[in-house]
Write an enzyme that holds these catalytic residues in place. Structure first.
Site, PDB file in Angstrom:
ATOM      1  N   ASP A  37      -4.152  -1.343   4.756  1.00 47.72           N
ATOM      2  CA  ASP A  37      -2.993  -0.774   5.418  1.00 47.72           C
ATOM      3  C   ASP A  37      -2.146  -1.848   6.089  1.00 47.72           C
ATOM      4  O   ASP A  37      -2.593  -2.978   6.329  1.00 47.72           O
ATOM      5  CB  ASP A  37      -3.425   0.248   6.475  1.00 47.72           C
ATOM      6  CG  ASP A  37      -3.783   1.589   5.871  1.00 47.72           C
ATOM      7  OD1 ASP A  37      -3.504   1.801   4.684  1.00 47.72           O
ATOM      8  OD2 ASP A  37      -4.344   2.438   6.590  1.00 47.72           O
ATOM      9  N   LYS A  59       2.084   1.712   5.085  1.00 44.65           N
ATOM     10  CA  LYS A  59       3.138   2.686   5.327  1.00 44.65           C
ATOM     11  C   LYS A  59       3.682   2.470   6.725  1.00 44.65           C
ATOM     12  O   LYS A  59       2.937   2.213   7.657  1.00 44.65           O
ATOM     13  CB  LYS A  59       2.607   4.117   5.192  1.00 44.65           C
ATOM     14  CG  LYS A  59       2.199   4.483   3.781  1.00 44.65           C
ATOM     15  CD  LYS A  59       1.632   5.886   3.705  1.00 44.65           C
ATOM     16  CE  LYS A  59       0.230   5.942   4.269  1.00 44.65           C
ATOM     17  NZ  LYS A  59      -0.410   7.261   4.064  1.00 44.65           N
ATOM     18  N   MET A 173       1.073   6.911  17.379  1.00 46.09           N
ATOM     19  CA  MET A 173       2.226   7.019  16.472  1.00 46.09           C
ATOM     20  C   MET A 173       3.338   7.871  17.077  1.00 46.09           C
ATOM     21  O   MET A 173       3.987   8.652  16.394  1.00 46.09           O
ATOM     22  CB  MET A 173       1.780   7.608  15.122  1.00 46.09           C
ATOM     23  CG  MET A 173       0.721   6.776  14.421  1.00 46.09           C
ATOM     24  SD  MET A 173       0.024   7.570  12.950  1.00 46.09           S
ATOM     25  CE  MET A 173      -1.034   8.827  13.711  1.00 46.09           C
TER      26      MET A 173
END
Length: 261
Positions: A37, A59, A173
């Protein structure tokens, strides 16, 4: 016929190399392919075997270079070639890491999966800053929530249950939505003066911190955002923080939409 390989779902921890578990390190070092990631640090990637194939699938918010469905296919294809695959994720693969989704996809295709847990960002924050997640007299529990929904879906959290002053709330997030989150928590009953600590790139050399309060954090992050990933810790435990806040030089007045709530 090529024997089927296997996939290790590995938690790389919050960023610092020395916060990886021994199991995670052992699994990584036996890998023939590493699917990793965006949040996995170069220092951790450097621990992979020199012969391993490195496959980035990172991402970022609003920019999914490799969609989740394609990530699943990549893992399966590599394992079906007979490889030992390390699926390397920041934090813990089973805390907002989609590890269980990937495992289900692989297991449905007869591919063996095992796990190496990782220190999640909230625990890394506590160790790095000295802010506990629970503390007698301040917080009897802790909750982790995600601050965004996939594909821009509505942020439909249970605000009433989250607005508990005796529980530390950790928002992962949430940088893009922190103003909305703060406003809805105040509407649900949390006081505007409740302290908030924002930490970017926790436990890494790039770590940045900002000390604020619930009725100001949205404005301050809009005026001078911290670089993602940012973790927000909301609750009375933040009052134990001894560090200095990043100077913002912002006025105390809130925007009308927040000041009126």
């Amino acid at each position: 016929m090529t024997p089927t390989g296997k996939v290790h779902l590995i938690g790389a921890g919050p960023g610092a190399v020395d916060l990886m578990t021994l199991r995670a390190l052992q699994m990584l070092q036996e890998a023939e392919a590493v699917v990793y990631d965006r949040l996995v640090s170069p220092e951790i990637l450097a621990l992979a075997p020199a012969s391993a194939r490195l496959v980035p699938v990172g991402k970022a918010p609003g920019c999914h270079t490799v969609p989740q469905g394609r990530i699943n296919e990549i893992l399966a294809d590599l394992a079906l070639e007979g490889r030992i695959v390390a699926r390397l994720k920041g934090g813990d693969p089973l805390i907002f890491g989609r590890g269980s989704e990937e495992a289900a996809y692989l297991q449905a295709r007869g591919i063996a999966v095992d796990y190496a847990p990782g220190i999640t960002a909230a625990q890394g924050m506590a160790a790095a800053t000295g802010v506990p997640l629970t503390h007698r007299g301040l917080a009897t529990g802790v909750r982790y929530v995600t601050g965004h929904r996939a594909q821009g879906a509505k942020l439909d959290l249970d605000w009433a249950s989250l607005a508990d002053e005796e529980t530390t709330l950790v928002v992962y997030m949430g940088a893009a939505n922190i103003a909305e989150i703060a406003l809805k928590l105040m509407r649900a009953g949390l006081p505007g003066a409740l302290p908030v600590l924002a930490v970017a790139h926790v436990t890494t050399p790039r770590e940045l911190r900002h000390l604020s309060r619930l009725d100001r954090i949205g404005l301050e992050m809009a005026e001078r955002p911290l670089p993602a990933p940012v973790l927000f810790v909301i609750g009375h435990v933040v009052s134990l923080y001894q560090g200095a806040a990043v100077p913002m030089d912002l006025p105390l007045e809130l925007p009308e939409v927040m000041a009126g709530e």
